[in-house]
Design a protein around this motif. Structure first.
Motif, PDB file in Angstrom:
ATOM      1  N   MET A 172     -11.541  -7.622   1.698  1.00 29.20           N
ATOM      2  CA  MET A 172     -10.845  -7.169   2.889  1.00 29.20           C
ATOM      3  C   MET A 172     -10.768  -5.649   2.863  1.00 29.20           C
ATOM      4  SD  MET A 172      -7.136  -8.396   4.097  1.00 29.20           S
ATOM      5  CE  MET A 172      -6.047  -7.231   4.785  1.00 29.20           C
ATOM      6  N   ALA A 173     -11.284  -5.007   3.881  1.00 28.93           N
ATOM      7  CA  ALA A 173     -11.294  -3.549   3.951  1.00 28.93           C
ATOM      8  C   ALA A 173     -10.244  -3.044   4.929  1.00 28.93           C
ATOM      9  CB  ALA A 173     -12.670  -3.066   4.386  1.00 28.93           C
ATOM     10  N   LEU A 174      -9.743  -1.859   4.656  1.00 24.64           N
ATOM     11  CA  LEU A 174      -8.813  -1.225   5.581  1.00 24.64           C
ATOM     12  C   LEU A 174      -9.546  -0.768   6.832  1.00 24.64           C
ATOM     13  CD1 LEU A 174      -6.808   1.129   3.189  1.00 24.64           C
ATOM     14  CD2 LEU A 174      -5.969  -0.935   4.289  1.00 24.64           C
ATOM     15  N   GLU A 175      -8.876  -0.857   7.964  1.00 21.80           N
ATOM     16  CA  GLU A 175      -9.440  -0.289   9.188  1.00 21.80           C
ATOM     17  C   GLU A 175      -9.117   1.197   9.180  1.00 21.80           C
ATOM     18  OE1 GLU A 175      -8.961  -0.383  14.002  1.00 21.80           O
ATOM     19  OE2 GLU A 175      -8.297  -2.120  12.871  1.00 21.80           O
ATOM     20  N   MET A 176     -10.146   2.014   9.017  1.00 21.47           N
ATOM     21  CA  MET A 176      -9.969   3.459   8.927  1.00 21.47           C
ATOM     22  C   MET A 176     -10.043   4.040  10.333  1.00 21.47           C
ATOM     23  SD  MET A 176      -9.669   3.896   5.634  1.00 21.47           S
ATOM     24  CE  MET A 176     -10.402   5.220   4.704  1.00 21.47           C
ATOM     25  N   ARG A 177      -8.930   4.128  10.993  1.00 20.63           N
ATOM     26  CA  ARG A 177      -8.893   4.617  12.367  1.00 20.63           C
ATOM     27  C   ARG A 177      -9.191   6.110  12.412  1.00 20.63           C
ATOM     28  NH1 ARG A 177      -3.736   0.941  13.836  1.00 20.63           N
ATOM     29  NH2 ARG A 177      -4.868  -1.022  13.774  1.00 20.63           N
ATOM     30  N   GLY A 178      -9.796   6.529  13.496  1.00 19.06           N
ATOM     31  CA  GLY A 178     -10.280   7.902  13.608  1.00 19.06           C
ATOM     32  C   GLY A 178      -9.351   8.888  14.264  1.00 19.06           C
TER      33      GLY A 178
ATOM     34  N   ALA B 193      -2.901  11.792  18.543  1.00 18.08           N
ATOM     35  CA  ALA B 193      -4.335  11.621  18.818  1.00 18.08           C
ATOM     36  C   ALA B 193      -5.235  12.653  18.139  1.00 18.08           C
ATOM     37  CB  ALA B 193      -4.612  11.588  20.318  1.00 18.08           C
ATOM     38  N   ALA B 194      -4.710  13.373  17.149  1.00 17.62           N
ATOM     39  CA  ALA B 194      -5.540  14.312  16.387  1.00 17.62           C
ATOM     40  C   ALA B 194      -6.608  13.528  15.631  1.00 17.62           C
ATOM     41  CB  ALA B 194      -4.687  15.104  15.396  1.00 17.62           C
ATOM     42  N   PRO B 195      -7.828  14.051  15.560  1.00 17.01           N
ATOM     43  CA  PRO B 195      -8.875  13.340  14.818  1.00 17.01           C
ATOM     44  C   PRO B 195      -8.543  13.255  13.328  1.00 17.01           C
ATOM     45  CG  PRO B 195      -9.670  15.473  15.619  1.00 17.01           C
ATOM     46  CD  PRO B 195      -8.287  15.299  16.144  1.00 17.01           C
ATOM     47  N   LEU B 196      -8.843  12.107  12.728  1.00 17.56           N
ATOM     48  CA  LEU B 196      -8.625  11.888  11.293  1.00 17.56           C
ATOM     49  C   LEU B 196      -9.980  11.721  10.622  1.00 17.56           C
ATOM     50  CD1 LEU B 196      -5.714   9.291  11.487  1.00 17.56           C
ATOM     51  CD2 LEU B 196      -5.527  11.748  11.043  1.00 17.56           C
ATOM     52  N   ASP B 197     -10.335  12.662   9.781  1.00 16.63           N
ATOM     53  CA  ASP B 197     -11.594  12.607   9.044  1.00 16.63           C
ATOM     54  C   ASP B 197     -11.537  11.450   8.053  1.00 16.63           C
ATOM     55  OD1 ASP B 197     -14.029  13.214   7.837  1.00 16.63           O
ATOM     56  OD2 ASP B 197     -13.208  14.863   6.653  1.00 16.63           O
TER      57      ASP B 197
ATOM     58  N   ASN C 145     -12.646  11.157   5.173  1.00 16.42           N
ATOM     59  CA  ASN C 145     -12.367  11.601   3.811  1.00 16.42           C
ATOM     60  C   ASN C 145     -11.271  12.650   3.754  1.00 16.42           C
ATOM     61  OD1 ASN C 145     -14.250   9.940   2.439  1.00 16.42           O
ATOM     62  ND2 ASN C 145     -15.876  11.231   3.252  1.00 16.42           N
ATOM     63  N   GLY C 146     -10.567  12.845   4.866  1.00 12.10           N
ATOM     64  CA  GLY C 146      -9.506  13.839   4.917  1.00 12.10           C
ATOM     65  C   GLY C 146      -8.141  13.213   4.677  1.00 12.10           C
ATOM     66  N   LEU C 147      -7.134  14.048   4.739  1.00  6.41           N
ATOM     67  CA  LEU C 147      -5.759  13.605   4.525  1.00  6.41           C
ATOM     68  C   LEU C 147      -5.268  12.817   5.737  1.00  6.41           C
ATOM     69  CD1 LEU C 147      -3.211  13.694   2.770  1.00  6.41           C
ATOM     70  CD2 LEU C 147      -2.602  15.800   3.959  1.00  6.41           C
ATOM     71  N   ALA C 148      -4.822  11.614   5.512  1.00  2.00           N
ATOM     72  CA  ALA C 148      -4.244  10.765   6.550  1.00  2.00           C
ATOM     73  C   ALA C 148      -3.289   9.791   5.873  1.00  2.00           C
ATOM     74  CB  ALA C 148      -5.328  10.011   7.296  1.00  2.00           C
ATOM     75  N   TYR C 149      -2.394   9.224   6.652  1.00  2.00           N
ATOM     76  CA  TYR C 149      -1.405   8.295   6.128  1.00  2.00           C
ATOM     77  C   TYR C 149      -1.507   6.981   6.884  1.00  2.00           C
ATOM     78  CZ  TYR C 149       0.439  12.276   3.678  1.00  2.00           C
ATOM     79  OH  TYR C 149       0.563  13.348   2.837  1.00  2.00           O
ATOM     80  N   ILE C 150      -1.149   5.878   6.208  1.00  2.00           N
ATOM     81  CA  ILE C 150      -1.331   4.543   6.770  1.00  2.00           C
ATOM     82  C   ILE C 150      -0.163   3.650   6.329  1.00  2.00           C
ATOM     83  CG2 ILE C 150      -2.703   3.722   4.802  1.00  2.00           C
ATOM     84  CD1 ILE C 150      -4.565   2.354   6.866  1.00  2.00           C
ATOM     85  N   CYS C 151       0.196   2.688   7.191  1.00  2.00           N
ATOM     86  CA  CYS C 151       1.223   1.707   6.819  1.00  2.00           C
ATOM     87  C   CYS C 151       0.532   0.386   6.475  1.00  2.00           C
ATOM     88  CB  CYS C 151       2.227   1.520   7.955  1.00  2.00           C
ATOM     89  SG  CYS C 151       1.580   0.582   9.357  1.00  2.00           S
ATOM     90  N   SER C 152       1.306  -0.626   6.155  1.00  2.00           N
ATOM     91  CA  SER C 152       0.709  -1.915   5.768  1.00  2.00           C
ATOM     92  C   SER C 152       0.032  -2.628   6.941  1.00  2.00           C
ATOM     93  CB  SER C 152       1.762  -2.829   5.140  1.00  2.00           C
ATOM     94  OG  SER C 152       2.773  -3.110   6.090  1.00  2.00           O
ATOM     95  N   TYR C 153       0.319  -2.205   8.179  1.00  2.00           N
ATOM     96  CA  TYR C 153      -0.354  -2.764   9.349  1.00  2.00           C
ATOM     97  C   TYR C 153      -1.529  -1.904   9.795  1.00  2.00           C
ATOM     98  CZ  TYR C 153       3.409  -6.132   9.802  1.00  2.00           C
ATOM     99  OH  TYR C 153       4.292  -7.151   9.568  1.00  2.00           O
ATOM    100  N   GLU C 154      -1.884  -0.910   8.997  1.00  2.00           N
ATOM    101  CA  GLU C 154      -3.026  -0.015   9.204  1.00  2.00           C
ATOM    102  C   GLU C 154      -2.829   0.969  10.352  1.00  2.00           C
ATOM    103  OE1 GLU C 154      -6.399  -2.655   9.351  1.00  2.00           O
ATOM    104  OE2 GLU C 154      -6.335  -2.966   7.195  1.00  2.00           O
ATOM    105  N   CYS C 155      -1.577   1.215  10.755  1.00  2.00           N
ATOM    106  CA  CYS C 155      -1.305   2.296  11.699  1.00  2.00           C
ATOM    107  C   CYS C 155      -1.620   3.588  10.959  1.00  2.00           C
ATOM    108  CB  CYS C 155       0.154   2.290  12.132  1.00  2.00           C
ATOM    109  SG  CYS C 155       0.665   0.748  12.934  1.00  2.00           S
TER     110      CYS C 155
END
Length: 57
Positions: free
Chosen positions: A1-7, A13-17, A19-29
Motif C-alpha cells: 500500500m503506497a501513500l498518495e503523494m498529492r501535488g 494550493a502551493a505546489p508540493l515537490d 521530494n520536498g518538505l511536506a506534511y501528511i495526516c493518516s488520511y493522506e491530507c
C-alpha cells in the motif's frame, strides 16, 4: 500500500515537490510547511496529527 503523494497543499494550493518538505495526516491530507505550522501540526480536515511526509527516491 503506497501513500498518495498529492501535488498541492490542501489549504493554500502551493505546489508540493515529491521530494520536498511536506506534511501528511493518516488520511493522506497534504500540507506545505507554512500551513502546517499555522495549523499547529493538526489537520484541518480530520483533526489528525500532521507529520513529515516521506520522500521518494
Amino acid at each position: 500500500m503506497a501513500l498518495e503523494m498529492r501535488g498541492a497543499c490542501e489549504r493554500c494550493a502551493a505546489p508540493l515537490d515529491q521530494n520536498g518538505l511536506a506534511y501528511i495526516c493518516s488520511y493522506e491530507c497534504s500540507y506545505c510547511g507554512p500551513c502546517t505550522r499555522m495549523l499547529s501540526h493538526v489537520c484541518a480536515s480530520c483533526s489528525g496529527e500532521l507529520v513529515r511526509r516521506p520522500t521518494r527516491v
